[in-house]
Design a protein around this motif. Structure first.
Motif, PDB file in Angstrom:
ATOM      1  N   LEU A  94       0.882  -1.278  -0.150  1.00 24.34           N
ATOM      2  CA  LEU A  94      -0.041  -0.061   0.050  1.00 24.34           C
ATOM      3  C   LEU A  94       1.035   1.301  -0.088  1.00 24.34           C
ATOM      4  O   LEU A  94       0.617   2.239  -0.658  1.00 24.34           O
ATOM      5  CB  LEU A  94      -0.838   0.151   1.326  1.00 24.34           C
ATOM      6  CG  LEU A  94      -1.926   1.096   1.326  1.00 24.34           C
ATOM      7  CD1 LEU A  94      -2.925   0.947   0.267  1.00 24.34           C
ATOM      8  CD2 LEU A  94      -2.627   1.075   2.700  1.00 24.34           C
ATOM      9  N   ALA A  95       1.753   1.190   0.733  1.00 23.71           N
ATOM     10  CA  ALA A  95       2.895   2.332   0.914  1.00 23.71           C
ATOM     11  C   ALA A  95       3.507   2.497  -0.423  1.00 23.71           C
ATOM     12  O   ALA A  95       3.481   3.658  -0.824  1.00 23.71           O
ATOM     13  CB  ALA A  95       3.966   2.113   1.893  1.00 23.71           C
ATOM     14  N   MET A  96       3.981   1.479  -1.202  1.00 22.31           N
ATOM     15  CA  MET A  96       4.623   1.884  -2.656  1.00 22.31           C
ATOM     16  C   MET A  96       3.368   2.054  -3.325  1.00 22.31           C
ATOM     17  O   MET A  96       3.901   3.129  -4.360  1.00 22.31           O
ATOM     18  CB  MET A  96       5.155   0.241  -2.876  1.00 22.31           C
ATOM     19  CG  MET A  96       6.437  -0.124  -2.015  1.00 22.31           C
ATOM     20  SD  MET A  96       7.404   1.015  -1.838  1.00 22.31           S
ATOM     21  CE  MET A  96       8.291   1.373  -3.378  1.00 22.31           C
ATOM     22  N   LYS A  97       2.096   1.800  -3.398  1.00 23.02           N
ATOM     23  CA  LYS A  97       1.360   2.329  -4.513  1.00 23.02           C
ATOM     24  C   LYS A  97       0.973   3.893  -3.956  1.00 23.02           C
ATOM     25  O   LYS A  97       0.776   4.618  -5.171  1.00 23.02           O
ATOM     26  CB  LYS A  97      -0.034   1.623  -4.313  1.00 23.02           C
ATOM     27  CG  LYS A  97       0.096  -0.005  -4.744  1.00 23.02           C
ATOM     28  CD  LYS A  97      -1.159  -0.828  -4.730  1.00 23.02           C
ATOM     29  CE  LYS A  97      -1.048  -1.802  -5.486  1.00 23.02           C
ATOM     30  NZ  LYS A  97      -2.709  -2.560  -5.730  1.00 23.02           N
ATOM     31  N   MET A  98       1.211   4.167  -2.894  1.00 21.39           N
ATOM     32  CA  MET A  98       0.934   5.846  -2.573  1.00 21.39           C
ATOM     33  C   MET A  98       1.795   6.563  -2.872  1.00 21.39           C
ATOM     34  O   MET A  98       1.794   7.675  -3.544  1.00 21.39           O
ATOM     35  CB  MET A  98       0.689   5.797  -1.218  1.00 21.39           C
ATOM     36  CG  MET A  98      -0.708   4.897  -0.644  1.00 21.39           C
ATOM     37  SD  MET A  98      -2.084   5.808  -1.084  1.00 21.39           S
ATOM     38  CE  MET A  98      -2.007   7.521  -0.895  1.00 21.39           C
ATOM     39  N   LEU A  99       3.240   5.979  -2.788  1.00 19.40           N
ATOM     40  CA  LEU A  99       4.411   6.611  -3.496  1.00 19.40           C
ATOM     41  C   LEU A  99       4.575   6.702  -4.821  1.00 19.40           C
ATOM     42  O   LEU A  99       4.519   7.798  -5.341  1.00 19.40           O
ATOM     43  CB  LEU A  99       5.695   5.959  -2.858  1.00 19.40           C
ATOM     44  CG  LEU A  99       6.219   6.156  -1.553  1.00 19.40           C
ATOM     45  CD1 LEU A  99       7.419   5.064  -1.361  1.00 19.40           C
ATOM     46  CD2 LEU A  99       6.587   7.598  -1.324  1.00 19.40           C
ATOM     47  N   THR A 100       3.866   5.753  -5.537  1.00 20.14           N
ATOM     48  CA  THR A 100       3.640   5.823  -7.153  1.00 20.14           C
ATOM     49  C   THR A 100       2.664   6.822  -7.488  1.00 20.14           C
ATOM     50  O   THR A 100       2.819   7.692  -8.359  1.00 20.14           O
ATOM     51  CB  THR A 100       3.494   4.251  -7.700  1.00 20.14           C
ATOM     52  OG1 THR A 100       4.402   3.576  -7.289  1.00 20.14           O
ATOM     53  CG2 THR A 100       3.308   4.367  -9.174  1.00 20.14           C
ATOM     54  N   LYS A 101       1.411   6.729  -6.771  1.00 15.29           N
ATOM     55  CA  LYS A 101       0.389   7.695  -7.044  1.00 15.29           C
ATOM     56  C   LYS A 101       0.920   9.200  -6.864  1.00 15.29           C
ATOM     57  O   LYS A 101       0.694  10.046  -7.628  1.00 15.29           O
ATOM     58  CB  LYS A 101      -0.684   7.449  -5.998  1.00 15.29           C
ATOM     59  CG  LYS A 101      -2.017   8.162  -6.297  1.00 15.29           C
ATOM     60  CD  LYS A 101      -3.016   7.763  -5.239  1.00 15.29           C
ATOM     61  CE  LYS A 101      -4.166   8.487  -5.420  1.00 15.29           C
ATOM     62  NZ  LYS A 101      -4.214  10.030  -5.480  1.00 15.29           N
ATOM     63  N   ALA A 102       1.552   9.701  -5.911  1.00 12.49           N
ATOM     64  CA  ALA A 102       2.180  10.778  -5.681  1.00 12.49           C
ATOM     65  C   ALA A 102       3.146  11.129  -6.727  1.00 12.49           C
ATOM     66  O   ALA A 102       3.159  12.268  -7.187  1.00 12.49           O
ATOM     67  CB  ALA A 102       2.762  10.990  -4.117  1.00 12.49           C
ATOM     68  N   HIS A 103       3.764  10.370  -7.059  1.00 11.20           N
ATOM     69  CA  HIS A 103       4.912  10.416  -7.966  1.00 11.20           C
ATOM     70  C   HIS A 103       4.155  10.989  -9.252  1.00 11.20           C
ATOM     71  O   HIS A 103       4.665  11.784 -10.132  1.00 11.20           O
ATOM     72  CB  HIS A 103       5.845   9.226  -8.245  1.00 11.20           C
ATOM     73  CG  HIS A 103       6.917   9.401  -9.099  1.00 11.20           C
ATOM     74  ND1 HIS A 103       8.122  10.314  -9.004  1.00 11.20           N
ATOM     75  CD2 HIS A 103       7.191   8.749 -10.317  1.00 11.20           C
ATOM     76  CE1 HIS A 103       8.735  10.224 -10.168  1.00 11.20           C
ATOM     77  NE2 HIS A 103       8.226   9.411 -10.905  1.00 11.20           N
ATOM     78  N   ASP A 104       3.253  10.183  -9.713  1.00 11.83           N
ATOM     79  CA  ASP A 104       2.488  10.479 -10.997  1.00 11.83           C
ATOM     80  C   ASP A 104       1.782  11.768 -10.786  1.00 11.83           C
ATOM     81  O   ASP A 104       1.775  12.321 -12.007  1.00 11.83           O
ATOM     82  CB  ASP A 104       1.473   9.159 -11.204  1.00 11.83           C
ATOM     83  CG  ASP A 104       2.024   7.846 -11.746  1.00 11.83           C
ATOM     84  OD1 ASP A 104       3.250   7.908 -11.823  1.00 11.83           O
ATOM     85  OD2 ASP A 104       1.286   6.849 -11.463  1.00 11.83           O
TER      86      ASP A 104
END
Length: 90
Positions: free
Chosen positions: A66-76
């Protein structure tokens, strides 16, 4: 300067059988988006039956995803708003 307090609620659910634990994590964001992730744990047949330990491992793995998905979402979102490629968030 204005300060806004925001809260996130993360739900974790577990499914267990004799040797496996599956965790499903869900966070609902204030903008209405939901992000989901899963984690798994397997018990070796020689290990003592400790369901709580399986939950901790599977839950931690789901939260990590979940944390990695949130980082990717923020990066995008940074890339989209800036119109350029930003440095990866890790």
């Amino acid at each position: 300067m204005m300060h806004t307090t925001v809260g996130w609620h993360v739900d974790l659910e577990f499914e267990e059988d004799t040797h496996r634990t599956r965790a499903a994590a869900l966070v609902r964001l204030p903008d209405g988006n939901e992000v989901r992730a899963h984690g798994y744990a397997s018990r070796h047949p020689s290990d003592k039956d400790q369901p709580r330990v399986g939950e901790e491992i599977a839950g931690a793995r789901a939260l990590n995803e979940l944390a990695m998905k949130m980082l990717t979402k923020a990066h995008d979102e940074i890339d989209e708003a800036s119109g350029r490629t930003s440095h990866p968030l890790t």
